[in-house]
Scaffold this active site. Structure first.
Site: not given
Ligand code: AMP
Length: 205
Positions: A13, A88, A122, A152, A163
């Protein structure tokens, strides 16, 4: 154009949203990036978000929704935007529906086994570049800026599994939700990066 990128963690993404942002000249809004910036800055939002992110859990809906609502009101979103990592949950999608008319939802399809491999490999640079150890030939610095690459915390294997579970339970129902709305376009995210991007551009034309 108002675009959502949907897909499991590590489905590409962020990578593709960054490229589409340059192509279309619209802002790329990643809720994960917003949380990571706040964690780095030690803000109250960062402290709160970290307690969920470190467990591989979702940050509470109302917190995320408020952030996105505020961000979408900014001037640069008038001509469109790309949402990466939001919504999400169905609850977040319902909230979004009240504030924006989405044009298309790109669903990057990658199976779980490939996701675990990809995410565990990653590596990130502070400048925003993303790499995978499979293609780094042992290098540990960024080819663009020379910065030291790092993993990360939430990309460690045990967190990735949580996740993915959360993705299947909370986020995957959005696939049907947006299909019913007539907005969903599936893209095979398991192909090479250029092939995925070409398919995304076809969808956007
Ligand atoms: P990402 O970089 O999109 O994988 O987001 C990293 C983490 O941020 C996720 O595993 C969630 O813990 C939190 N997060 C990001 N976007 C959301 C969302 N829309 N709703 C809830 N938690 C989020």
């Amino acid at each position: 154009m108002k675009i959502i990128f949907l897909g499991a963690p590590g489905s590409g993404k962020g990578t593709h949203a960054t490229r589409v942002k340059t192509e279309l000249g619209v802002p790329h809004i990643s809720t994960g990036d917003i949380f990571r910036e706040n964690i780095k800055g030690g803000t109250p939002l960062g402290v709160l978000a970290k307690s969920y992110i470190d467990k591989g859990a979702l940050v509470p809906d109302d917190v995320v929704i408020k952030i996105v609502e505020d961000r979408l009101q900014r001037e640069d979103c008038k001509g469109g935007f790309i949402l990466d990592g939001f919504p999400r949950t169905i609850y977040q999608a319902e909230a979004l529906k009240k504030i924006a008319d989405i044009d298309v939802v790109i669903n990057l399809v990658v199976d779980d086994e490939a996701i675990v491999k990809r995410v565990a490999g990653r590596r990130m640079c502070r400048c925003g570049e993303t790499y995978n150890v499979a293609f780094l030939n042992g290098a540990d610095t960024c080819a663009k800026c020379g910065g030291k690459l790092y993993q990360r915390d939430d990309d460690k294997e045990e967190t990735v599994k949580s996740r993915l579970e959360v993705y299947h339970k909370e986020t995957a129902p959005l696939i049907d939700y947006y299909r019913k709305e007539g907005l969903l376009k599936d893209v095979d995210g398991s192909q090479g990066i250029e092939a995925v991007y070409a398919d995304i551009l076809k969808v956007l034309k």
